[in-house]
Design a protein around this motif. Structure first.
Motif, mmCIF file in Angstrom:
data_model
loop_
_atom_site.group_PDB
_atom_site.id
_atom_site.type_symbol
_atom_site.label_atom_id
_atom_site.label_comp_id
_atom_site.label_asym_id
_atom_site.label_seq_id
_atom_site.Cartn_x
_atom_site.Cartn_y
_atom_site.Cartn_z
ATOM 1 N N LEU A 2 -29.142 -99.857 18.355
ATOM 2 C CA LEU A 2 -30.072 -98.769 18.371
ATOM 3 C C LEU A 2 -31.373 -99.398 18.405
ATOM 4 O O LEU A 2 -31.477 -100.069 19.007
ATOM 5 N N PRO A 3 -32.616 -98.349 19.167
ATOM 6 C CA PRO A 3 -33.542 -98.808 19.143
ATOM 7 C C PRO A 3 -34.274 -99.645 17.660
ATOM 8 O O PRO A 3 -34.373 -98.996 16.927
ATOM 9 N N GLN A 4 -35.106 -100.556 18.296
ATOM 10 C CA GLN A 4 -36.751 -99.987 16.386
ATOM 11 C C GLN A 4 -37.204 -99.388 16.664
ATOM 12 O O GLN A 4 -37.803 -98.683 17.752
ATOM 13 N N VAL A 5 -37.391 -98.882 15.207
ATOM 14 C CA VAL A 5 -38.083 -97.896 14.975
ATOM 15 C C VAL A 5 -39.348 -98.494 14.979
ATOM 16 O O VAL A 5 -39.805 -99.483 14.056
ATOM 17 N N LEU A 6 -40.346 -98.022 14.441
ATOM 18 C CA LEU A 6 -42.161 -97.840 14.398
ATOM 19 C C LEU A 6 -42.748 -96.491 13.515
ATOM 20 O O LEU A 6 -42.357 -95.505 14.091
ATOM 21 N N PHE A 7 -42.195 -96.161 11.975
ATOM 22 C CA PHE A 7 -43.410 -95.269 10.888
ATOM 23 C C PHE A 7 -44.800 -95.831 11.073
ATOM 24 O O PHE A 7 -44.871 -96.139 10.518
ATOM 25 N N SER A 8 -45.551 -94.750 11.762
ATOM 26 C CA SER A 8 -47.168 -95.095 11.486
ATOM 27 C C SER A 8 -47.520 -94.001 10.037
ATOM 28 O O SER A 8 -46.959 -92.408 11.095
ATOM 29 N N VAL A 9 -48.496 -94.071 9.471
ATOM 30 C CA VAL A 9 -49.162 -92.913 8.980
ATOM 31 C C VAL A 9 -50.040 -93.465 8.686
ATOM 32 O O VAL A 9 -50.446 -94.611 7.926
ATOM 33 N N SER A 10 -51.319 -92.453 9.178
ATOM 34 C CA SER A 10 -53.126 -93.170 9.010
ATOM 35 C C SER A 10 -53.685 -92.984 7.847
ATOM 36 O O SER A 10 -52.925 -92.125 6.715
ATOM 37 N N LYS A 11 -54.406 -94.364 7.825
ATOM 38 C CA LYS A 11 -54.895 -94.809 5.979
ATOM 39 C C LYS A 11 -56.417 -94.292 6.202
ATOM 40 O O LYS A 11 -56.568 -93.326 4.830
ATOM 41 N N LYS A 62 -35.554 -84.182 14.519
ATOM 42 C CA LYS A 62 -33.891 -83.229 15.256
ATOM 43 C C LYS A 62 -34.957 -83.385 16.647
ATOM 44 O O LYS A 62 -34.683 -83.100 17.485
ATOM 45 N N GLN A 63 -36.554 -82.291 16.047
ATOM 46 C CA GLN A 63 -36.595 -82.059 18.329
ATOM 47 C C GLN A 63 -37.074 -83.357 18.777
ATOM 48 O O GLN A 63 -37.256 -83.124 20.168
ATOM 49 N N SER A 64 -37.650 -84.741 17.732
ATOM 50 C CA SER A 64 -38.015 -85.047 18.814
ATOM 51 C C SER A 64 -37.258 -86.136 19.376
ATOM 52 O O SER A 64 -36.700 -86.482 20.214
ATOM 53 N N LEU A 65 -36.170 -86.488 18.456
ATOM 54 C CA LEU A 65 -34.475 -87.469 19.087
ATOM 55 C C LEU A 65 -33.730 -85.968 20.140
ATOM 56 O O LEU A 65 -33.818 -87.133 20.937
ATOM 57 N N ARG A 102 -41.441 -92.811 3.605
ATOM 58 C CA ARG A 102 -40.064 -92.429 3.091
ATOM 59 C C ARG A 102 -39.041 -91.955 3.669
ATOM 60 O O ARG A 102 -38.040 -91.674 3.923
ATOM 61 N N ARG A 103 -39.754 -90.369 3.924
ATOM 62 C CA ARG A 103 -39.099 -88.966 4.370
ATOM 63 C C ARG A 103 -38.714 -89.525 5.901
ATOM 64 O O ARG A 103 -37.650 -88.502 5.814
ATOM 65 N N CYS A 104 -39.848 -89.755 6.309
ATOM 66 C CA CYS A 104 -39.600 -90.279 7.685
ATOM 67 C C CYS A 104 -38.396 -90.765 8.181
ATOM 68 O O CYS A 104 -37.848 -90.351 9.453
ATOM 69 N N ARG A 105 -38.248 -92.094 7.195
ATOM 70 C CA ARG A 105 -37.171 -92.584 7.764
ATOM 71 C C ARG A 105 -35.638 -92.526 7.285
ATOM 72 O O ARG A 105 -34.834 -92.116 7.861
ATOM 73 N N GLU A 106 -35.921 -91.481 6.239
ATOM 74 C CA GLU A 106 -34.718 -90.903 5.606
ATOM 75 C C GLU A 106 -34.152 -90.042 6.980
ATOM 76 O O GLU A 106 -33.100 -89.722 7.020
ATOM 77 N N ALA A 107 -34.705 -89.072 7.071
ATOM 78 C CA ALA A 107 -34.946 -87.871 8.089
ATOM 79 C C ALA A 107 -34.322 -89.030 9.340
ATOM 80 O O ALA A 107 -33.264 -88.641 10.207
ATOM 81 N N TYR A 108 -34.706 -89.954 10.025
ATOM 82 C CA TYR A 108 -34.260 -90.890 11.205
ATOM 83 C C TYR A 108 -32.612 -91.281 10.688
ATOM 84 O O TYR A 108 -31.891 -91.015 11.365
ATOM 85 N N ARG A 109 -33.146 -92.164 9.658
ATOM 86 C CA ARG A 109 -31.527 -92.574 9.366
ATOM 87 C C ARG A 109 -30.280 -91.390 9.385
ATOM 88 O O ARG A 109 -29.689 -91.741 10.449
ATOM 89 N N LEU A 110 -30.338 -90.172 9.118
ATOM 90 C CA LEU A 110 -30.007 -89.404 8.801
ATOM 91 C C LEU A 110 -29.075 -88.724 10.635
ATOM 92 O O LEU A 110 -28.267 -88.138 10.757
ATOM 93 N N HIS A 111 -30.128 -88.240 11.592
ATOM 94 C CA HIS A 111 -30.206 -88.485 12.326
ATOM 95 C C HIS A 111 -29.992 -89.517 13.718
ATOM 96 O O HIS A 111 -30.108 -88.760 15.459
ATOM 97 N N LYS A 112 -30.206 -89.759 13.447
ATOM 98 C CA LYS A 112 -30.028 -91.413 14.648
ATOM 99 C C LYS A 112 -28.605 -92.057 15.737
ATOM 100 O O LYS A 112 -28.509 -91.680 16.395
ATOM 101 N N SER A 113 -27.689 -91.457 14.934
ATOM 102 C CA SER A 113 -26.508 -90.549 15.692
ATOM 103 C C SER A 113 -26.482 -90.534 17.001
ATOM 104 O O SER A 113 -25.505 -90.295 18.010
ATOM 105 N N ALA A 114 -27.573 -89.127 17.427
ATOM 106 C CA ALA A 114 -28.112 -88.718 18.396
ATOM 107 C C ALA A 114 -28.100 -89.908 19.362
ATOM 108 O O ALA A 114 -27.752 -89.613 20.467
#
Length: 134
Positions: free
Chosen positions: A46-55, A114-117, A69-81
């Motif tokens: 799988l690719p290496q993933v970066l999640f960035s949230v603006s300070k 989901k749309q991004s993936l 955390r929410r972004c990581r969880e959404a990615y974890r559930l849908h990375k099978s695509a």
């Protein structure tokens, strides 16, 4: 291509751990000047993933961590695509930038993920684009 065992210099005297020395001696590497590059045996699953949230928009670290955390969880559930894609078309790195100015619910983030993936699945590999242009 050179085998590490063919080298005249001793790897163990460089201060590496025994495990690192064993791995180095088994690997195939390329030498270019003073740099040594050890390619991976196979591409990562799988690719290496970066999640960035603006300070700038979220001053409190608690808020940034919640969104991340929410972004990581959404990615974890849908990375099978992404795992279903052939290795040639799979990206090596992905960066997800959270651009909203308010904290959104998990449902909204999951839908966007989901749309991004799905969009990533449809992209052709970059190296094939470069080869077709030449």
């Amino acid at each position: 291509m050179v085998r590490a065992s063919d080298c005249a210099t001793s790897v163990s005297s460089a201060g590496f751990s025994k495990k690192a020395v064993r791995r180095f001696k088994r690997s195939t590497f390329f030498r270019s000047g003073c740099c040594t590059c050890t390619p991976p045996k196979c591409p990562p699953p799988l690719p290496q993933v970066l999640f960035s949230v603006s300070k700038r928009h979220f001053k409190k670290a608690v808020d940034r961590n919640l969104i991340r955390r929410r972004c990581r969880e959404a990615y974890r559930l849908h990375k099978s695509a992404l795992a279903a894609l052939p290795a040639e078309t799979r990206p090596s790195y992905i960066a997800f930038l959270y651009l909203a100015k308010e904290i959104t619910s998990y449902d909204v983030i999951e839908t966007a993920m989901k749309q991004s993936l799905k969009k990533l699945e449809k992209l052709p590999p970059a190296f094939l684009k470069e080869q077709s242009n030449s």
